[in-house]
Design a protein around this motif. Structure first.
Motif, PDB file in Angstrom:
ATOM      1  N   THR A   1       0.841  -1.203   0.000  1.00 12.40           N
ATOM      2  CA  THR A   1       0.000   0.000   0.000  1.00 12.40           C
ATOM      3  C   THR A   1       0.880   1.259   0.000  1.00 12.40           C
ATOM      4  OG1 THR A   1      -0.146   0.121   2.426  1.00 12.40           O
ATOM      5  CG2 THR A   1      -1.814  -1.200   1.305  1.00 12.40           C
ATOM      6  N   GLY A   2       0.301   2.360  -0.480  1.00  8.39           N
ATOM      7  CA  GLY A   2       1.025   3.629  -0.522  1.00  8.39           C
ATOM      8  C   GLY A   2       1.008   4.318   0.823  1.00  8.39           C
ATOM      9  N   ASP A   3      -0.125   4.210   1.518  1.00  9.94           N
ATOM     10  CA  ASP A   3      -0.264   4.718   2.888  1.00  9.94           C
ATOM     11  C   ASP A   3      -0.007   3.539   3.824  1.00  9.94           C
ATOM     12  OD1 ASP A   3      -1.019   6.244   5.132  1.00  9.94           O
ATOM     13  OD2 ASP A   3      -2.385   7.418   3.890  1.00  9.94           O
ATOM     14  N   ALA A   4      -0.402   3.648   5.071  1.00 11.69           N
ATOM     15  CA  ALA A   4      -0.206   2.535   6.010  1.00 11.69           C
ATOM     16  C   ALA A   4      -1.339   2.544   7.022  1.00 11.69           C
ATOM     17  CB  ALA A   4       1.138   2.663   6.712  1.00 11.69           C
ATOM     18  N   GLY A   5      -1.487   1.441   7.746  1.00 14.18           N
ATOM     19  CA  GLY A   5      -2.517   1.385   8.788  1.00 14.18           C
ATOM     20  C   GLY A   5      -3.803   0.720   8.334  1.00 14.18           C
ATOM     21  N   TYR A   6      -3.706  -0.113   7.287  1.00 12.60           N
ATOM     22  CA  TYR A   6      -4.898  -0.798   6.777  1.00 12.60           C
ATOM     23  C   TYR A   6      -5.179  -2.107   7.509  1.00 12.60           C
ATOM     24  CZ  TYR A   6      -4.785   2.305   2.674  1.00 12.60           C
ATOM     25  OH  TYR A   6      -4.827   3.391   1.832  1.00 12.60           O
ATOM     26  N   GLU A   7      -4.237  -2.545   8.357  1.00 16.16           N
ATOM     27  CA  GLU A   7      -4.418  -3.820   9.059  1.00 16.16           C
ATOM     28  C   GLU A   7      -5.577  -3.708  10.050  1.00 16.16           C
ATOM     29  OE1 GLU A   7      -1.658  -2.035   8.819  1.00 16.16           O
ATOM     30  OE2 GLU A   7       0.132  -3.296   8.710  1.00 16.16           O
ATOM     31  N   THR A   8      -6.113  -4.851  10.481  1.00 14.74           N
ATOM     32  CA  THR A   8      -7.184  -4.880  11.476  1.00 14.74           C
ATOM     33  C   THR A   8      -6.760  -4.042  12.682  1.00 14.74           C
ATOM     34  OG1 THR A   8      -7.677  -7.098  10.755  1.00 14.74           O
ATOM     35  CG2 THR A   8      -8.653  -6.429  12.855  1.00 14.74           C
ATOM     36  N   GLY A   9      -7.613  -3.121  13.095  1.00 15.40           N
ATOM     37  CA  GLY A   9      -7.297  -2.269  14.247  1.00 15.40           C
ATOM     38  C   GLY A   9      -6.548  -0.998  13.852  1.00 15.40           C
ATOM     39  N   GLY A  10      -6.070  -0.905  12.617  1.00 17.82           N
ATOM     40  CA  GLY A  10      -5.328   0.275  12.161  1.00 17.82           C
ATOM     41  C   GLY A  10      -6.264   1.427  11.816  1.00 17.82           C
ATOM     42  N   PRO A  11      -5.721   2.649  11.716  1.00 14.33           N
ATOM     43  CA  PRO A  11      -6.571   3.820  11.461  1.00 14.33           C
ATOM     44  C   PRO A  11      -7.285   3.785  10.102  1.00 14.33           C
ATOM     45  CG  PRO A  11      -4.217   4.411  11.464  1.00 14.33           C
ATOM     46  CD  PRO A  11      -4.320   3.014  11.973  1.00 14.33           C
ATOM     47  N   LEU A  12      -6.749   3.046   9.127  1.00 20.63           N
ATOM     48  CA  LEU A  12      -7.388   2.991   7.797  1.00 20.63           C
ATOM     49  C   LEU A  12      -8.062   1.647   7.522  1.00 20.63           C
ATOM     50  CD1 LEU A  12      -4.740   4.834   5.533  1.00 20.63           C
ATOM     51  CD2 LEU A  12      -6.619   5.789   6.860  1.00 20.63           C
ATOM     52  N   ALA A  13      -8.236   0.852   8.586  1.00 23.13           N
ATOM     53  CA  ALA A  13      -8.775  -0.511   8.394  1.00 23.13           C
ATOM     54  C   ALA A  13     -10.121  -0.507   7.669  1.00 23.13           C
ATOM     55  CB  ALA A  13      -8.898  -1.218   9.738  1.00 23.13           C
ATOM     56  N   SER A  14     -10.947   0.499   7.947  1.00 22.09           N
ATOM     57  CA  SER A  14     -12.290   0.489   7.336  1.00 22.09           C
ATOM     58  C   SER A  14     -12.221   0.765   5.826  1.00 22.09           C
ATOM     59  CB  SER A  14     -13.189   1.530   8.011  1.00 22.09           C
ATOM     60  OG  SER A  14     -12.698   2.821   7.718  1.00 22.09           O
ATOM     61  N   MET A  15     -11.060   1.240   5.336  1.00 21.39           N
ATOM     62  CA  MET A  15     -10.919   1.510   3.893  1.00 21.39           C
ATOM     63  C   MET A  15     -10.276   0.329   3.159  1.00 21.39           C
ATOM     64  SD  MET A  15      -9.584   5.359   4.433  1.00 21.39           S
ATOM     65  CE  MET A  15      -9.648   6.040   2.791  1.00 21.39           C
ATOM     66  N   ASN A  16      -9.958  -0.707   3.909  1.00 17.80           N
ATOM     67  CA  ASN A  16      -9.284  -1.863   3.313  1.00 17.80           C
ATOM     68  C   ASN A  16     -10.323  -2.833   2.738  1.00 17.80           C
ATOM     69  OD1 ASN A  16      -7.877  -4.161   2.710  1.00 17.80           O
ATOM     70  ND2 ASN A  16      -6.871  -4.365   4.698  1.00 17.80           N
ATOM     71  N   HIS A  17     -10.437  -2.842   1.418  1.00 17.91           N
ATOM     72  CA  HIS A  17     -11.351  -3.789   0.763  1.00 17.91           C
ATOM     73  C   HIS A  17     -10.577  -4.938   0.108  1.00 17.91           C
ATOM     74  CE1 HIS A  17     -14.854  -1.226   1.449  1.00 17.91           C
ATOM     75  NE2 HIS A  17     -13.977  -0.248   1.317  1.00 17.91           N
ATOM     76  N   VAL A  18      -9.278  -4.985   0.365  1.00 10.82           N
ATOM     77  CA  VAL A  18      -8.474  -6.088  -0.173  1.00 10.82           C
ATOM     78  C   VAL A  18      -8.670  -7.328   0.692  1.00 10.82           C
ATOM     79  CG1 VAL A  18      -6.118  -6.912  -0.611  1.00 10.82           C
ATOM     80  CG2 VAL A  18      -6.735  -4.553  -1.172  1.00 10.82           C
TER      81      VAL A  18
END
Ligand SMILES: Cc1cc2nc3c(=O)[nH]c(=O)nc-3n(C[C@H](O)[C@H](O)[C@H](O)COP(=O)(O)O)c2cc1C
Length: 217
Positions: free
Chosen positions: A144-161
């Protein structure tokens, strides 16, 4: 002896972090298990075709009633499904594109999630869908270009992968799936290096864990 199916979805070559990490995964895996066979499918450079009206008509026609043109429409899909069935372990390199999987990987999923081959459908059954693969394990390396997509991360709700792949793979019977994330590609520098290092350590853990478990077993 196991068979490992390596699927790289990035169109980038040496700049691709997921390709680099997948290659590292496969190298570590093969080092510990030299008898294993690795099959590579480069989705990023040879994207599977999108499904067509003829493909859909053929897939939903019982095999015994398929005409030669119908069989031809499914030939590529059959090849991918056969390859999937032959694999014990899947390793996927997946760049996040606009919060989901790249189109090349979506095209692959559309070719392999197939009624009568990787899942069955019985409208009269209490549970109409049954997965038709079993005993497989998958490792997904997400870039990813940003970070924090993992479960519990700040961008987790944007993770559709991750939710998408867990659903699609689970639907055909692949429930044992590990995700590894490398982020911060857009930021570069230290941030990117730290992220890559964490992902590399996780790859080492996952390949070592598997080997240790097999030695113990
Ligand atoms: C078309 C496109 C869409 C992207 N969308 C996202 C996104 O939604 N979120 C994000 O964090 N990064 C996004 N990125 C950045 C990539 O996920 C990042 O560069 C990643 O490292 C790509 O994987 P690779 O290094 O294996 O090529 C996007 C990049 C491209 C080219």
């Amino acid at each position: 002896m196991a068979q490992l199916l390596q699927l790289d979805a990035s169109p980038r070559r040496s700049r691709s972090h997921t390709r680099t990490l997948v290659a590292e995964f496969v190298a570590r895996w093969s080092e510990g298990r030299p008898g294993d066979r690795v099959i590579r499918r480069d989705l990023g450079h040879e994207p599977p075709p999108h499904i067509t009206e003829d493909w859909i008509a053929a897939a939903f026609t019982p095999p015994s009633r398929r005409t030669p043109p119908m069989r031809a429409a499914l030939a590529y899909s059959d090849q991918l499904v056969d390859e999937l069935f032959a694999a014990d372990v899947l390793v996927l390199g997946v760049p996040m594109y606009n919060f989901g999987v790249p189109a090349m990987l979506k095209a692959y999923i559309d070719q392999i999630v197939r009624v009568g081959r990787t899942f069955s459908f019985d409208p009269a059954a209490a549970a109409p869908y049954t997965p038709l693969t079993s005993g497989k394990r998958a490792f997904v390396i997400v870039g990813t270009g940003d970070a924090g997509y993992e479960t519990g991360g700040p961008l987790a709700s944007m993770n559709h992968v991750e939710p998408y792949l867990r659903t699609a793979l689970g639907f055909i019977g692949i429930d044992d799936v590990e995700f590894v994330y490398t982020g911060n590609d857009e930021f570069g520098g230290e941030r990117l290096q730290r992220s890559l290092e964490r992902a590399r350590n996780r790859v080492a853990d996952l390949t070592g864990e598997r080997q240790a478990a097999e030695v113990a077993g």
